[in-house]
Design an enzyme around this catalytic site. Structure first.
Site, PDB file in Angstrom:
ATOM      1  N   ASN A  38       0.999  -1.056  -0.068  1.00  0.00           N
ATOM      2  CA  ASN A  38      -0.055  -0.049  -0.012  1.00  0.00           C
ATOM      3  C   ASN A  38       1.107   1.191   0.068  1.00  0.00           C
ATOM      4  O   ASN A  38       1.389   1.664   1.146  1.00  0.00           O
ATOM      5  CB  ASN A  38      -0.869  -0.129   1.092  1.00  0.00           C
ATOM      6  CG  ASN A  38      -1.849   1.265   1.269  1.00  0.00           C
ATOM      7  OD1 ASN A  38      -1.806   1.974   0.436  1.00  0.00           O
ATOM      8  ND2 ASN A  38      -2.824   1.350   2.331  1.00  0.00           N
ATOM      9  N   CYS A  56      -1.968   5.563   0.398  1.00  0.00           N
ATOM     10  CA  CYS A  56      -3.043   5.901   1.458  1.00  0.00           C
ATOM     11  C   CYS A  56      -2.579   7.363   1.404  1.00  0.00           C
ATOM     12  O   CYS A  56      -1.621   7.862   2.016  1.00  0.00           O
ATOM     13  CB  CYS A  56      -2.756   5.336   2.841  1.00  0.00           C
ATOM     14  SG  CYS A  56      -3.975   5.801   3.898  1.00  0.00           S
ATOM     15  N   THR A 116      -8.764   7.811  -5.798  1.00  0.00           N
ATOM     16  CA  THR A 116      -9.749   8.679  -4.970  1.00  0.00           C
ATOM     17  C   THR A 116      -9.064   9.924  -4.551  1.00  0.00           C
ATOM     18  O   THR A 116      -8.119  10.074  -3.740  1.00  0.00           O
ATOM     19  CB  THR A 116      -9.781   7.788  -3.604  1.00  0.00           C
ATOM     20  OG1 THR A 116      -8.594   7.229  -3.205  1.00  0.00           O
ATOM     21  CG2 THR A 116     -10.581   6.602  -3.993  1.00  0.00           C
ATOM     22  N   GLY A 164     -16.480   6.832  -4.496  1.00  0.00           N
ATOM     23  CA  GLY A 164     -17.907   6.516  -5.149  1.00  0.00           C
ATOM     24  C   GLY A 164     -18.159   6.885  -6.447  1.00  0.00           C
ATOM     25  O   GLY A 164     -17.186   7.557  -7.227  1.00  0.00           O
TER      26      GLY A 164
HETATM   27  C1  FMN Z   1     -13.595   3.251   4.637  1.00  0.00           C
HETATM   28  C2  FMN Z   1     -12.450   3.226   3.750  1.00  0.00           C
HETATM   29  C3  FMN Z   1     -11.241   2.398   4.006  1.00  0.00           C
HETATM   30  C4  FMN Z   1     -10.292   2.293   3.226  1.00  0.00           C
HETATM   31  N1  FMN Z   1      -9.044   1.648   3.880  1.00  0.00           N
HETATM   32  C5  FMN Z   1      -8.035   1.469   2.874  1.00  0.00           C
HETATM   33  C6  FMN Z   1      -6.999   0.595   3.149  1.00  0.00           C
HETATM   34  O1  FMN Z   1      -6.699   0.320   4.442  1.00  0.00           O
HETATM   35  N2  FMN Z   1      -5.878   0.509   2.401  1.00  0.00           N
HETATM   36  C7  FMN Z   1      -6.105   0.624   0.904  1.00  0.00           C
HETATM   37  O2  FMN Z   1      -5.172   0.222   0.349  1.00  0.00           O
HETATM   38  N3  FMN Z   1      -7.157   1.405   0.715  1.00  0.00           N
HETATM   39  C8  FMN Z   1      -8.079   1.500   1.379  1.00  0.00           C
HETATM   40  N4  FMN Z   1      -9.232   2.185   0.957  1.00  0.00           N
HETATM   41  C9  FMN Z   1      -9.125   2.603  -0.605  1.00  0.00           C
HETATM   42  C10 FMN Z   1     -10.234   1.453  -1.319  1.00  0.00           C
HETATM   43  O3  FMN Z   1      -9.272   0.252  -1.028  1.00  0.00           O
HETATM   44  C11 FMN Z   1     -10.300   1.666  -2.535  1.00  0.00           C
HETATM   45  O4  FMN Z   1      -8.906   1.996  -3.292  1.00  0.00           O
HETATM   46  C12 FMN Z   1     -11.094   2.786  -2.856  1.00  0.00           C
HETATM   47  O5  FMN Z   1     -12.196   2.771  -1.678  1.00  0.00           O
HETATM   48  C13 FMN Z   1     -11.617   2.787  -4.225  1.00  0.00           C
HETATM   49  O6  FMN Z   1     -12.812   3.643  -4.557  1.00  0.00           O
HETATM   50  P1  FMN Z   1     -14.244   3.339  -4.148  1.00  0.00           P
HETATM   51  O7  FMN Z   1     -14.725   3.424  -2.748  1.00  0.00           O
HETATM   52  O8  FMN Z   1     -14.850   4.677  -4.881  1.00  0.00           O
HETATM   53  O9  FMN Z   1     -14.600   2.060  -4.844  1.00  0.00           O
HETATM   54  C14 FMN Z   1     -10.240   2.663   1.764  1.00  0.00           C
HETATM   55  C15 FMN Z   1     -11.420   2.977   1.542  1.00  0.00           C
HETATM   56  C16 FMN Z   1     -12.470   3.589   2.245  1.00  0.00           C
HETATM   57  C17 FMN Z   1     -13.561   4.331   1.461  1.00  0.00           C
END
Ligand code: FMN
Length: 309
Positions: A132, A135, A198, A222
């Site tokens: 990762n 973030c 994102t 989203g």
């Molecule tokens: C509440 C939340 C927690 C997340 N935690 C992580 C995480 O711990 N590690 C990570 O690589 N991505 C994390 N993400 C990103 C998601 O893995 C993903 O890349 C992203 O949500 C994609 O967009 P979408 O929500 O529109 O599908 C998180 C996203 C959300 C909404």
């Protein structure tokens, strides 16, 4: 071979619809809400070497056509993760579905975390290790690694020397140099790229006259980010030959197919789970139906197909 099977470097998946890290827990939490066996794979919640308390609450909020999140990689740390989750993960998911996501501040953190995973999971017990570097919610590491080609190369090179798992590099596309970062991952032998797509956003509580999130800003997830994610995937597909796992804004099968036509070999379903925990399975059904109706015999026929317009 099923027409939904897809190979990403050394990673062989039964289908291209994956659960995204942080949105599918550790797999077992979704049992009873959906059919886990239908997932191509699930990226578990990112774990770091030491426990992390996460960011100041509130950490999520709904916005038009999506949500903001600012979790700050809250997790119990590697030792507790292994103790409490290892067996549950192995019971809930097939080995080819398990992607373990690791985060860190320094190269050494990633290496130690990867080594701890290797002590507890043999190479045939997981599909891949996800590094990762995406973030944007933490002050050091994570997004900071993923916004520097050199730093990402250092991390990937050290992790690859330390363990024998296929590696997915998760980067964010928020920085202008994301194609350079992706090229660094390719150069360092990553098996696939996961793009988060994102962008940072913010909401203000107009009555209290202050930011809603405790951390002020957080990534937008989203449907609101779908067009941006498609554009970034399109650019990345032209820049690298590594397989791309596209995510960001996928709530429907049509969105998943758009990502694939733009160049993604697989898709990650994230916050859609919070609206409908069965979303990934419904998206997979839709992709399969689209393939049938359009006489697509192999997924590779549609990956990047829109570039030939
Ligand atoms: C509440 C939340 C927690 C997340 N935690 C992580 C995480 O711990 N590690 C990570 O690589 N991505 C994390 N993400 C990103 C998601 O893995 C993903 O890349 C992203 O949500 C994609 O967009 P979408 O929500 O529109 O599908 C998180 C996203 C959300 C909404």
């Amino acid at each position: 071979m099923s027409k939904l099977e897809i190979t990403l470097g050394r990673i062989k998946l039964s289908n291209p619809v994956l659960g995204a890290s942080g949105c599918v827990g550790h797999g077992f939490e979704l049992e009873g809400y959906t059919d886990l066996s239908r997932y191509g794979a699930l990226s578990m919640k990112t774990v770091t070497l030491e426990p992390r308390a996460g960011n100041r609450p509130p950490r999520i909020c709904e916005v038009s056509d999506g949500m903001l999140s600012s979790i700050g990689l809250q997790n119990p740390g590697m030792a507790s993760y292994i103790q409490h989750y290892k067996d549950k993960i192995k019971t809930a998911c097939r080995p080819d579905q398990i992607i373990i996501s690791i985060g860190g501040n320094e190269v050494e953190d990633y290496v130690k975390s990867a080594a701890a995973i290797a002590e507890n999971f043999s190479p045939d017990e997981i599909a891949a290790l996800e590094v990762n570097a995406a973030c944007p919610n933490v002050a050091h590491g994570g997004g900071a690694v993923g916004s520097s080609p050199g730093k990402l190369q250092d991390v990937l090179s050290a992790v690859r020397k330390a363990v024998d798992f296929p590696i997915i590099a998760k980067i964010n596309t928020n920085e202008g140099n994301f194609c350079e970062v992706a090229k660094a991952a390719q150069h360092e032998g990553a098996d696939a790229l996961y793009i988060a797509n994102t962008p940072m956003g913010m909401a203000i509580d107009i009555r209290r006259r202050k930011p809603v999130l405790g951390n002020v800003k957080g990534p937008v997830s989203g449907p609101a980010v779908l067009p941006q994610g498609i554009a970034k995937t399109w650019e990345l597909y032209k820049a690298v030959s590594l397989p791309i796992i596209g995510s960001g804004g996928i709530y429907t099968w049509e969105a998943a197919v758009q990502y694939m036509l733009a160049g993604a070999s697989a898709v990650g379903i994230g916050s859609a789970h919070f609206v409908n925990p069965n979303a990934a399975v419904e998206i997979l059904d839709g992709v399969e139906k689209y393939m049938e109706e359009n006489h697509v015999l192999d997924l590779r026929e549609i990956i990047g197909a829109a570039h030939a317009f």
